[in-house]
Design a protein around this motif. Structure first.
Motif, PDB file in Angstrom:
ATOM      1  N   ILE A  81      17.080   9.400  -5.015  1.00  0.00           N
ATOM      2  CA  ILE A  81      15.656   9.631  -4.725  1.00  0.00           C
ATOM      3  C   ILE A  81      14.839   8.381  -5.028  1.00  0.00           C
ATOM      4  O   ILE A  81      14.027   7.936  -4.213  1.00  0.00           O
ATOM      5  CB  ILE A  81      15.131  10.824  -5.536  1.00  0.00           C
ATOM      6  N   PHE A  82      15.057   7.794  -6.202  1.00  0.00           N
ATOM      7  CA  PHE A  82      14.301   6.594  -6.582  1.00  0.00           C
ATOM      8  C   PHE A  82      14.565   5.448  -5.609  1.00  0.00           C
ATOM      9  O   PHE A  82      13.640   4.740  -5.197  1.00  0.00           O
ATOM     10  CB  PHE A  82      14.662   6.168  -8.002  1.00  0.00           C
ATOM     11  N   SER A  83      15.828   5.275  -5.234  1.00  0.00           N
ATOM     12  CA  SER A  83      16.189   4.192  -4.314  1.00  0.00           C
ATOM     13  C   SER A  83      15.587   4.412  -2.936  1.00  0.00           C
ATOM     14  O   SER A  83      15.032   3.491  -2.328  1.00  0.00           O
ATOM     15  CB  SER A  83      17.720   4.084  -4.199  1.00  0.00           C
ATOM     16  N   THR A  84      15.689   5.644  -2.448  1.00  0.00           N
ATOM     17  CA  THR A  84      15.162   5.965  -1.122  1.00  0.00           C
ATOM     18  C   THR A  84      13.656   5.738  -1.051  1.00  0.00           C
ATOM     19  O   THR A  84      13.146   5.149  -0.089  1.00  0.00           O
ATOM     20  CB  THR A  84      15.476   7.425  -0.761  1.00  0.00           C
ATOM     21  N   GLU A  85      12.958   6.168  -2.086  1.00  0.00           N
ATOM     22  CA  GLU A  85      11.500   6.022  -2.082  1.00  0.00           C
ATOM     23  C   GLU A  85      11.075   4.568  -2.265  1.00  0.00           C
ATOM     24  O   GLU A  85      10.034   4.161  -1.740  1.00  0.00           O
ATOM     25  CB  GLU A  85      10.867   6.913  -3.157  1.00  0.00           C
ATOM     26  N   PHE A  86      11.859   3.791  -2.982  1.00  0.00           N
ATOM     27  CA  PHE A  86      11.544   2.364  -3.100  1.00  0.00           C
ATOM     28  C   PHE A  86      11.715   1.668  -1.755  1.00  0.00           C
ATOM     29  O   PHE A  86      10.849   0.892  -1.328  1.00  0.00           O
ATOM     30  CB  PHE A  86      12.440   1.694  -4.140  1.00  0.00           C
ATOM     31  N   LEU A  87      12.808   1.946  -1.069  1.00  0.00           N
ATOM     32  CA  LEU A  87      13.055   1.310   0.222  1.00  0.00           C
ATOM     33  C   LEU A  87      12.038   1.770   1.263  1.00  0.00           C
ATOM     34  O   LEU A  87      11.657   1.005   2.147  1.00  0.00           O
ATOM     35  CB  LEU A  87      14.475   1.612   0.692  1.00  0.00           C
ATOM     36  N   ARG A  88      11.596   3.013   1.158  1.00  0.00           N
ATOM     37  CA  ARG A  88      10.625   3.527   2.122  1.00  0.00           C
ATOM     38  C   ARG A  88       9.236   2.928   1.886  1.00  0.00           C
ATOM     39  O   ARG A  88       8.546   2.558   2.826  1.00  0.00           O
ATOM     40  CB  ARG A  88      10.541   5.047   2.028  1.00  0.00           C
ATOM     41  N   LYS A 107       0.832  -1.205   0.000  1.00  0.00           N
ATOM     42  CA  LYS A 107       0.000   0.000   0.000  1.00  0.00           C
ATOM     43  C   LYS A 107       0.868   1.257   0.000  1.00  0.00           C
ATOM     44  O   LYS A 107       1.884   1.327   0.690  1.00  0.00           O
ATOM     45  CB  LYS A 107      -0.934  -0.004   1.201  1.00  0.00           C
ATOM     46  N   VAL A 108       0.434   2.235  -0.765  1.00  0.00           N
ATOM     47  CA  VAL A 108       1.181   3.488  -0.904  1.00  0.00           C
ATOM     48  C   VAL A 108       0.248   4.667  -0.682  1.00  0.00           C
ATOM     49  O   VAL A 108      -0.844   4.723  -1.263  1.00  0.00           O
ATOM     50  CB  VAL A 108       1.819   3.606  -2.304  1.00  0.00           C
ATOM     51  N   ASN A 109       0.676   5.600   0.137  1.00  0.00           N
ATOM     52  CA  ASN A 109      -0.041   6.866   0.309  1.00  0.00           C
ATOM     53  C   ASN A 109       0.578   7.870  -0.672  1.00  0.00           C
ATOM     54  O   ASN A 109       1.581   8.519  -0.375  1.00  0.00           O
ATOM     55  CB  ASN A 109       0.096   7.363   1.749  1.00  0.00           C
ATOM     56  N   TRP A 110      -0.038   7.978  -1.838  1.00  0.00           N
ATOM     57  CA  TRP A 110       0.548   8.791  -2.900  1.00  0.00           C
ATOM     58  C   TRP A 110       0.601  10.281  -2.560  1.00  0.00           C
ATOM     59  O   TRP A 110       1.397  11.029  -3.140  1.00  0.00           O
ATOM     60  CB  TRP A 110      -0.216   8.571  -4.199  1.00  0.00           C
ATOM     61  N   LEU A 111      -0.220  10.723  -1.628  1.00  0.00           N
ATOM     62  CA  LEU A 111      -0.187  12.136  -1.240  1.00  0.00           C
ATOM     63  C   LEU A 111       1.166  12.518  -0.646  1.00  0.00           C
ATOM     64  O   LEU A 111       1.597  13.667  -0.752  1.00  0.00           O
ATOM     65  CB  LEU A 111      -1.303  12.420  -0.230  1.00  0.00           C
ATOM     66  N   LYS A 112       1.847  11.546  -0.031  1.00  0.00           N
ATOM     67  CA  LYS A 112       3.158  11.808   0.566  1.00  0.00           C
ATOM     68  C   LYS A 112       4.193  12.184  -0.489  1.00  0.00           C
ATOM     69  O   LYS A 112       5.205  12.816  -0.174  1.00  0.00           O
ATOM     70  CB  LYS A 112       3.640  10.573   1.328  1.00  0.00           C
ATOM     71  N   TYR A 113       3.936  11.804  -1.740  1.00  0.00           N
ATOM     72  CA  TYR A 113       4.926  12.015  -2.792  1.00  0.00           C
ATOM     73  C   TYR A 113       4.640  13.262  -3.630  1.00  0.00           C
ATOM     74  O   TYR A 113       5.404  13.555  -4.555  1.00  0.00           O
ATOM     75  CB  TYR A 113       5.016  10.771  -3.678  1.00  0.00           C
ATOM     76  N   LEU A 114       3.571  13.974  -3.293  1.00  0.00           N
ATOM     77  CA  LEU A 114       3.270  15.200  -4.025  1.00  0.00           C
ATOM     78  C   LEU A 114       4.411  16.215  -3.973  1.00  0.00           C
ATOM     79  O   LEU A 114       4.702  16.868  -4.989  1.00  0.00           O
ATOM     80  CB  LEU A 114       1.977  15.825  -3.491  1.00  0.00           C
ATOM     81  N   PRO A 115       5.093  16.397  -2.824  1.00  0.00           N
ATOM     82  CA  PRO A 115       6.227  17.328  -2.810  1.00  0.00           C
ATOM     83  C   PRO A 115       7.347  16.931  -3.776  1.00  0.00           C
ATOM     84  O   PRO A 115       7.991  17.807  -4.366  1.00  0.00           O
ATOM     85  CB  PRO A 115       6.717  17.264  -1.352  1.00  0.00           C
TER      86      PRO A 115
END
Length: 224
Positions: free
Chosen positions: A194-201, A84-92
């Motif tokens: 950025i891509f790696s950090t967001e994948f791991l998160r 599950k992903v909260n896409w609102l977190k990635y708006l910034p």
């Protein structure tokens, strides 16, 4: 004992994959791509041919290896598409990408407008490059090597490997030296981080895929 053997097998598979992957890509970009461009004078068809080749050489092997070593990777194949992903977190992040690209476009051209060479071929490239590169570099290579205790070491290593995949393209286009002298390589490293950090998160490969696609879309539309 069995766990140790599996780890050694994974390391061997990674080594073989990396050697073959970079060698095959260098041969394609430096030799085959030139032949493809000269034989087919149509950007759309060339892009479609490259998409098929990359999915066979990049995406498919990565997916098969993630599945094969599912007990050794951080995130299993099914989980990386269903977490599950909260896409609102990635708006910034999306907003930052938008501002950066538009400012960069304005600084280069003195205006913000869609590039004349942006078309269907560009859209195909944007869609598939994000998928292909993220499945290889985050879904497979980072996923199979990262250690939570030394996470940043592997993120940086992955960024360097991601940078290296651009070398043959830069050589073919005659911009290898300028990519370093003008510090263009830095954005590649930062994007990979950025891509790696967001994948791991998120533990969801769709997050870096979406970010990657959005970046490439904006860059193709406004920078070229």
């Amino acid at each position: 004992m069995e766990h140790k053997t599996n780890k050694l097998t994974l390391k061997k598979a990674l080594l073989i994959y990396i050697v073959l992957f970079y060698a095959a890509w260098a041969v394609y970009e430096l030799l085959c791509r030139k032949l493809l461009d000269s034989a087919i004078n149509n950007d759309l068809i060339v892009e479609m041919c490259e998409t098929v080749i990359k999915n066979l050489v990049w995406t498919l092997p990565a997916v098969l290896l993630i599945h094969k070593y599912s007990s050794d990777v951080l995130v299993r194949l099914k989980e990386m598409f269903t977490a599950k992903v909260n896409w609102l977190k990635y708006l910034p992040v999306f907003a930052f990408f938008t501002v950066y690209i538009l400012v960069n476009a304005y600084s280069q051209y003195g205006e913000i407008k869609i590039q004349r060479n942006f078309g269907i071929a560009s859209i195909i490239m944007v869609f598939f490059v994000g998928l292909e590169e993220e499945m290889v570099f985050r879904g497979w290579l980072l996923n199979a090597t990262v250690n939570e205790d030394k996470k940043w070491q592997y993120i940086i290593l992955n960024a360097l490997m991601f940078l290296m995949i651009h070398f043959p393209i830069w050589i073919r286009n005659g911009i290898f030296v300028s990519s370093f002298t003008h510090f263009g390589f830095i954005i590649i490293l930062l994007l990979s981080v950025i891509f790696s950090t967001e994948f791991l998160r998120s533990k969801n490969i769709l997050v870096p895929i979406a970010l990657h696609m959005y970046w490439d879309l904006l860059a193709s539309m406004f920078v070229g």
